[in-house]
Design an enzyme around this catalytic site. Structure first.
Site, PDB file in Angstrom:
ATOM      1  N   THR A   1     -92.499  22.363  10.759  1.00  0.00           N
ATOM      2  CA  THR A   1     -90.741  22.442   9.974  1.00  0.00           C
ATOM      3  C   THR A   1     -90.541  21.497   9.640  1.00  0.00           C
ATOM      4  OG1 THR A   1     -90.221  23.860  11.497  1.00  0.00           O
ATOM      5  CG2 THR A   1     -88.800  23.060  10.156  1.00  0.00           C
ATOM      6  N   VAL A   2     -91.224  20.313  10.038  1.00  0.00           N
ATOM      7  CA  VAL A   2     -90.335  17.828   9.958  1.00  0.00           C
ATOM      8  C   VAL A   2     -91.190  17.813   8.945  1.00  0.00           C
ATOM      9  CG1 VAL A   2     -89.582  16.362  10.519  1.00  0.00           C
ATOM     10  CG2 VAL A   2     -89.294  18.546  12.001  1.00  0.00           C
TER      11      VAL A   2
ATOM     12  N   GLU B   1     -85.890   8.425  15.536  1.00  0.00           N
ATOM     13  CA  GLU B   1     -84.754   8.632  15.165  1.00  0.00           C
ATOM     14  C   GLU B   1     -84.812  10.176  15.245  1.00  0.00           C
ATOM     15  OE1 GLU B   1     -81.261   8.617  15.594  1.00  0.00           O
ATOM     16  OE2 GLU B   1     -81.101   6.467  14.564  1.00  0.00           O
TER      17      GLU B   1
ATOM     18  N   VAL C   1     -84.296  12.131  18.727  1.00  0.00           N
ATOM     19  CA  VAL C   1     -83.440  12.487  19.441  1.00  0.00           C
ATOM     20  C   VAL C   1     -82.127  13.500  18.528  1.00  0.00           C
ATOM     21  CG1 VAL C   1     -81.396  11.048  21.004  1.00  0.00           C
ATOM     22  CG2 VAL C   1     -83.198  10.274  21.151  1.00  0.00           C
TER      23      VAL C   1
ATOM     24  N   ILE D   1     -78.818  12.520  13.657  1.00  0.00           N
ATOM     25  CA  ILE D   1     -77.663  12.141  13.836  1.00  0.00           C
ATOM     26  C   ILE D   1     -78.315  10.991  14.119  1.00  0.00           C
ATOM     27  CG2 ILE D   1     -75.848  11.778  15.093  1.00  0.00           C
ATOM     28  CD1 ILE D   1     -76.086  14.297  16.215  1.00  0.00           C
TER      29      ILE D   1
ATOM     30  N   GLY E   1     -87.325  32.634  17.145  1.00  0.00           N
ATOM     31  CA  GLY E   1     -87.961  31.989  17.455  1.00  0.00           C
ATOM     32  C   GLY E   1     -87.627  30.991  17.329  1.00  0.00           C
TER      33      GLY E   1
ATOM     34  N   LYS F   1     -85.057  13.410  25.975  1.00  0.00           N
ATOM     35  CA  LYS F   1     -84.435  12.521  24.422  1.00  0.00           C
ATOM     36  C   LYS F   1     -82.554  12.026  25.678  1.00  0.00           C
ATOM     37  CE  LYS F   1     -84.509  16.643  21.803  1.00  0.00           C
ATOM     38  NZ  LYS F   1     -83.647  17.513  21.406  1.00  0.00           N
TER      39      LYS F   1
ATOM     40  N   GLY G   1     -84.190  21.790  12.612  1.00  0.00           N
ATOM     41  CA  GLY G   1     -84.075  21.793  11.488  1.00  0.00           C
ATOM     42  C   GLY G   1     -84.933  21.103  10.306  1.00  0.00           C
TER      43      GLY G   1
END
Lengths: 428, 428
Positions: free
Chosen positions: B14-15, B131, B134, B138, B189, B207, B304
C-alpha cells in the site's frame, strides 16, 4: 557560523523573556540536540530598567534594534517587537542586508511585507523563520511546509486567536453579553493595545494569510481576506447555536478553488462535538488538509511565555541544525499572485431574524427562501411577545450570493424587524 | 546529490504504491518545494507480476533489495518491506554502508535495531528518517525532534494503533464482544499477518519506544516496555467505563521520572470528553508535553496509502532540502542507556470484579482497599443473579504496587468469583 549561534534579541516582553529563560536553562540540552552552543550577544527593548524577572547581565544592551540586528557578534536576529512597520521592519531588513538569519514572532510584519522580506532574505542567502507567529507553541508552519511537503493542500482552517475564543467560550459558559466579557478580557490584559486587532479578526487574519501563502504557493494576500470580527455576536446567537448542536468560533478558512484563493476569517458555526467545536479558552487549533494525508489536526497553546518561546527557540535550533527552507516553502520569486475569490464554496447557514409577530410572517420568509432555491434544514421559533418573534433557521447548503439575495428580499417583505444575521456553518 | 534525488523503493504494498503515485502526480510541486527533481530509479518487491494499479515501467526492477539499496543510481533507499530483521535490515545496512540516506516506515526494525542503525548512519554521514513509522500521516517525529527542540519533554502519550482503536470503538458502538469484532477486523484485512502485533500492543509499543528515545535522549528500549494488549477487555468493561464517563483506549505513555524511564502501552481509561477519549476508528492521536510548550495534541490518519506515503515523501523532501538531523534528535553516541522503571506514577484505577452474592462481600472488598490505603472514589454494583454480583470501583490515585497488593488480598478473602480486572485511568 561556527560552533556557536549568537542571538541578538529585540523585544523583551513575555516572549523575549521566555526565550532568555530557555536559552539559559536548557543550554546543555540545546547543545546536545543541535551540536552548537546557543548564546545571546545583545538585547534591545524600549525600557532598559524594567524588571523582567530575568537577569540581562552578560548581554550587551542596544537602544537601537537596527544596531543590534547588524552587530558582528550576532548570527541570528530575533525580532520580538511586533508591529508591521517601524523598528521591527527596519531592524529585520537591516539584519537581512547584513546577511543574518531572522527569527520572528511578528505575524503583522510578514502579513504585510512577507513577500518583500522573503525576496530580500533569499537574495542575501538568509532565512526568515516564524513558527511563533502562527498558533503560538504549535509547530504548524513546520508541519505544513515540511511535514506535508508532498501534498497539494486543499484547505487550511484554524482557530488562532485565543482572546476571541476566550470571549466566546466565556460568554457561553457564564451567559454574559459580549460587552461585559470584552471588558473582563481587557481587565485581564488579554487584549492588544488596539483591541480591534483581536476582536476584529485582524491578528487571526494575519496568521491565516501566512498559512495560505505556505499552503498554496501564493504571495501573502492579507488585503484580499474576507474579515469579520466577533463584535456583532450576541449571547442569543451563542445559545441558539448551542441548541442546534453547534458552537460559534472565530474560524479562519483558506482554500484554493477553480475561481481563485478563498481566505476568510469570520465567526462560523461548527459542530459542538467536532475537535474545533470543543476548543476552550485560549487554546488554538489548526486543521491542515491535503490530497494525500487527508486531514491533520494540531492543537495547543496559542500564546503565553513558554509556548511562544518554545516556537522561537525551535526556529533557532533549526538554523543551528542547518535547516534552511524558503520562507513560504518555495522560492519567493516562484510564489504566484493569487486571484482573490469571495467565499462562494456553498455551505449551510445559520440565520437569525426577528419577525413581526403576525400570522403569515414566517410563511413569507420561507417562501422567499424557497424562491431563491434555498431549502430549510431546521427552523425554530422562540417565544414571541405579541410584537416580535425571534426565528432561527438552519439552511441546507447554498451559495453565499444566493443567500444574500434572499436576505435582501426578506428585508423587502417588511416582515423582519431587524436585519437578519447569517453565520456560515463550516463543514469540518 | 545533484539536482535530482533518485529513489530506490523496496516494498510495493500500500505505502510503496502510494509513494509512486505521489512522485508521479506531484513532480512539479516537489520540484518547486525542494528545488530538486525527485525520481525513481528502481523498485523491488516479492512479486513482480502483481497488479498494483500503478505502472512500474520506467523503473528498473531488482529482485534483491540489497542490490537495489546499493545501486549507483540510488541516492535515497526507501525501505517499505517491514519486519525487524531479514531483508529490511540487510538492505538498510547495505544502503547505509554505501553512503545512501534511508527513509523507512519500519517501526519494528528501528525499535529493535535503532541504536545500531543510527550509529552506522552517523558513521557513514547518512541519515535515517522514519516519519511514516509512527502515527501514519501525522508529522509527529518532526514535531517532537524539531518543533519542540527547546523543550525538556515531560510526557509522550499516544493512541497509535488504528486497528485496536477500530476494534474498541466498534465493540462499543455495535455492542459486540471482542472475539466477534476481532473476526470482523480480520475479514476486513485490518489485522497484521500476526494479529498479536496489533491487538497485543506490540506495533503500538514499537512506535512508543521510538518516540521515547527521541523525547528523552535515551537509547531505544522496546524490551523494557510494559506491554498489554486489548484481548482481555470485555464489552462489559467498555460499557461500564462509558457509564462512568470514560472510554477505553490502547494508550501508550512514556515519561522520565526520578526512578527512570516509564514506558507503558496498555488499555487505559481516559475521560470520554477528552481529545483522546473522542478518538474514533483508525484515527491516531499523539500528545506531546514539554516544560515550555505545555501540551501539543496531534491528530490524523494513522495508516492508509495516502497518509503513510505523505509521511514518506515528506522525509524524502527533507533530504532533498538538505535537512539532516540525527535519527533520534541527537548523536547516537550521546543517547543514554535508560533505566527502565515500572509505571509507578500514581493514578486512579478502574476495578471490575465479580463477587459472590452474599451479604458482607462488598464490605470485605472495601475494607481491604481501605487497609491498603486506597480510597474509593465511586462504586457501582450491577444487577446480581443470586450467585454473582458484578461490581465496579473507581479508586482515587494510588501506586500500582499498592493496588496489586490489595487485589491479591481481595482474592485471598474468597469473596471474588474471578480475578479482578484493574485498568489505569490516565490523566490527560
Amino acid at each position: 557560523m561556527g560552533d556557536t549561534i549568537r542571538l541578538g534579541i529585540a523585544g523583551l516582553g513575555t516572549v523575549g523573556t521566555g526565550l532568555i529563560k530557555i536559552v539559559r536553562r536548557e543550554a546543555a540540552l540545546l547543545k546536545a540536540r543541535t551540536g552548537k552552543d546557543i548564546t545571546i550577544s545583545a538585547v534591545s527593548a524600549r525600557n532598559r530598567d524594567k524588571d523582567r524577572g530575568v537577569s540581562l547581565s552578560g548581554y550587551d544592551w542596544e537602544d537601537d534594534p537596527v544596531v543590534l540586528a547588524t552587530r558582528d557578534d550576532v548570527d541570528v536576529f530575533v525580532e520580538l517587537m511586533g508591529g508591521s512597520d517601524g523598528p521591527a521592519k527596519a531592524a529585520t531588513e537591516a539584519a537581512l542586508n547584513a546577511g543574518k538569519d531572522v527569527v520572528t514572532a511578528n505575524k503583522a510584519m510578514l502579513a504585510v511585507h512577507g513577500q518583500a522580506l522573503a525576496e530580500l532574505a533569499e537574495a542575501k542567502g538568509s532565512v526568515i523563520r516564524y513558527e511563533a507567529a502562527v498558533a503560538g507553541g504549535i509547530p504548524v508552519i513546520k508541519s505544513l511546509i515540511e511535514g506535508l511537503a508532498g501534498n497539494e493542500i486543499t484547505r487550511v482552517m484554524g482557530v488562532m486567536n485565543g482572546t476571541c475564543n476566550y470571549i466566546l467560550t466565556r460568554m457561553e459558559s457564564a451567559g454574559l453579553p459580549y460587552e461585559t466579557v470584552f471588558e473582563e478580557a481587557n481587565q485581564l490584559g488579554y487584549l492588544e493595545a488596539d483591541p480591534e486587532l483581536d476582536v476584529g479578526g485582524i491578528d487571526a487574519g494575519h496568521k491565516l494569510s501566512l498559512l495560505a501563502a505556505a499552503a498554496f504557493g501564493t504571495r501573502v494576500a492579507f488585503d484580499a481576506m474576507e474579515l469579520e470580527g466577533i463584535g456583532r455576536l450576541t449571547i442569543d446567537d451563542i445559545r441558539a447555536a448551542g441548541d442546534m448542536g453547534y458552537r460559534i468560533k472565530l474560524l479562519g478558512v483558506a482554500r484554493m478553488t477553480g475561481r481563485g484563493l478563498e481566505q476568510r476569517m469570520s465567526p462560523c458555526l461548527v459542530p459542538a462535538t467536532s475537535p474545533l467545536g470543543q476548543l476552550e479558552g485560549g487554546t488554538n487549533m489548526v486543521v491542515l488538509e491535503g490530497n494525500a494525508v487527508d486531514q491533520i489536526v494540531l492543537r495547543g497553546p496559542g500564546a503565553g511565555e513558554g509556548p511562544t518561546a518554545s516556537a522561537v527557540i525551535a526556529d533557532v535550533c533549526d538554523i543551528a541544525r542547518g535547516i534552511r527552507v524558503p520562507v513560504f516553502g518555495q522560492p519567493a520569486a516562484s510564489l504566484s499572485e493569487p486571484v482573490p475569490a469571495l467565499s462562494q464554496t456553498p455551505a449551510a447557514y445559520y440565520l437569525r431574524m426577528t419577525l413581526v409577530d403576525k400570522p403569515g410572517a414566517l410563511a413569507k420568509v420561507a417562501a422567499v427562501l424557497g424562491e431563491s432555491g434555498i431549502s430549510i434544514n431546521r427552523m425554530r421559533q422562540y417565544d414571541h411577545d405579541g410584537e416580535n418573534a425571534p426565528v432561527l433557521i438552519v439552511t441546507h447548503r447554498t451559495a453565499r450570493d444566493a443567500l444574500d439575495t434572499a436576505l435582501a428580499a426578506i428585508e423587502g417583505t417588511g416582515v423582519v424587524v431587524t436585519t437578519p444575521v447569517a453565520i456560515r456553518i463550516e463543514e469540518v
